[in-house]
Motif scaffolding. Sequence first.
Motif, PDB file in Angstrom:
ATOM      1  N   PHE A 137       0.838  -1.193   0.000  1.00 51.10           N
ATOM      2  CA  PHE A 137       0.000   0.000   0.000  1.00 51.10           C
ATOM      3  C   PHE A 137       0.876   1.247   0.000  1.00 51.10           C
ATOM      4  O   PHE A 137       2.088   1.187   0.226  1.00 51.10           O
ATOM      5  N   THR A 138       0.231   2.388  -0.256  1.00 44.93           N
ATOM      6  CA  THR A 138       0.854   3.697  -0.086  1.00 44.93           C
ATOM      7  C   THR A 138       0.016   4.486   0.907  1.00 44.93           C
ATOM      8  O   THR A 138      -1.191   4.664   0.708  1.00 44.93           O
ATOM      9  N   TRP A 139       0.657   4.931   1.985  1.00 49.03           N
ATOM     10  CA  TRP A 139      -0.031   5.729   3.001  1.00 49.03           C
ATOM     11  C   TRP A 139       0.413   7.172   2.879  1.00 49.03           C
ATOM     12  O   TRP A 139       1.610   7.466   2.829  1.00 49.03           O
ATOM     13  N   SER A 140      -0.555   8.078   2.803  1.00 45.36           N
ATOM     14  CA  SER A 140      -0.271   9.505   2.729  1.00 45.36           C
ATOM     15  C   SER A 140      -0.780  10.185   3.988  1.00 45.36           C
ATOM     16  O   SER A 140      -1.932   9.974   4.399  1.00 45.36           O
ATOM     17  N   ALA A 141       0.057  11.004   4.595  1.00 42.26           N
ATOM     18  CA  ALA A 141      -0.343  11.734   5.791  1.00 42.26           C
ATOM     19  C   ALA A 141      -1.368  12.801   5.430  1.00 42.26           C
ATOM     20  O   ALA A 141      -1.321  13.367   4.330  1.00 42.26           O
ATOM     21  N   PRO A 142      -2.312  13.097   6.323  1.00 41.35           N
ATOM     22  CA  PRO A 142      -3.223  14.224   6.086  1.00 41.35           C
ATOM     23  C   PRO A 142      -2.430  15.512   5.875  1.00 41.35           C
ATOM     24  O   PRO A 142      -1.319  15.671   6.398  1.00 41.35           O
ATOM     25  N   ASP A 143      -3.006  16.427   5.115  1.00 39.07           N
ATOM     26  CA  ASP A 143      -2.298  17.662   4.784  1.00 39.07           C
ATOM     27  C   ASP A 143      -1.820  18.402   6.030  1.00 39.07           C
ATOM     28  O   ASP A 143      -0.688  18.900   6.077  1.00 39.07           O
ATOM     29  N   TRP A 144      -2.678  18.478   7.056  1.00 40.91           N
ATOM     30  CA  TRP A 144      -2.311  19.239   8.251  1.00 40.91           C
ATOM     31  C   TRP A 144      -1.124  18.609   8.969  1.00 40.91           C
ATOM     32  O   TRP A 144      -0.236  19.317   9.474  1.00 40.91           O
ATOM     33  N   LEU A 145      -1.078  17.259   8.990  1.00 40.08           N
ATOM     34  CA  LEU A 145       0.020  16.572   9.657  1.00 40.08           C
ATOM     35  C   LEU A 145       1.312  16.702   8.852  1.00 40.08           C
ATOM     36  O   LEU A 145       2.393  16.930   9.418  1.00 40.08           O
TER      37      LEU A 145
END
Length: 247
Positions: A188-196
């Motif tokens: 998978f690819t996990w992307s952090a939320p923009d704010w984080l």
Amino acid sequence: MKKLQTEIINDRLVTGQYGNIRFGQWGFECSDRQSFLTLTDQCRDAYQNGDYWQLAEGDWALDYHARQTDPHTLHIRATLAALRDGLLQDAVIRLVFDKSAIQTGEIAGRKFRHTNSDRYRLYPVHIARLTGTDGTIISVTLDRYDGAGRFTPYLYLRDSGDHWIIHARLLPIDPVDHIWLRWANRLFTWSAPDWLARLIWKCPGGKAIFWRLRERLGRHCPEIQAVPLNNLKSGQSLLLEVTCHFR
């Protein structure tokens, strides 16, 4: 006397040779957070209609030309124009050389041998060189660029697989519009939320640690890195012009 031999089809260099140095599949690349446009490999979520490309986060017009200008020189020019407001993480002219007849690569005053490190040796310079086993010097220079006030130029030198790869690359400058902090693996690819992602980017040392971390450290580094993106307004464009000289 060594002679530069090239096969250029539809303004794209397919193959070339200078003495015993072989090269080819040169082209252009750019990407956002979902799409990857390339003229030499498999695109991802990018759809072409002539010179027009639809990416997930923007629509673009690409004008790309490669030509041999004299018996020792190739010139490549690429312009990418925004057809609507869109995000980009980079824009690249890509040059690939077989490693077999090349002894060393040089960038920013440092010389390297090919160890298949897959490290992106990225510097804000305008020239990179390769030295052939027969003494041939290949000089790749970034002659002109236009980053529309939102991107700035770099060159990188990379030893990967059976090739030396040189990119002339436009990357976002501060203040950046978005930070894409991601961890990619086979599952998978996990992307952090923009704010984080922006919080980590602004923390002391955050930018220095995570900015294109995987690229800088090479193939043995986990696929973790922070990638900035900037917005181009409709009608704005990016320009790269590169010369490759053999002597």
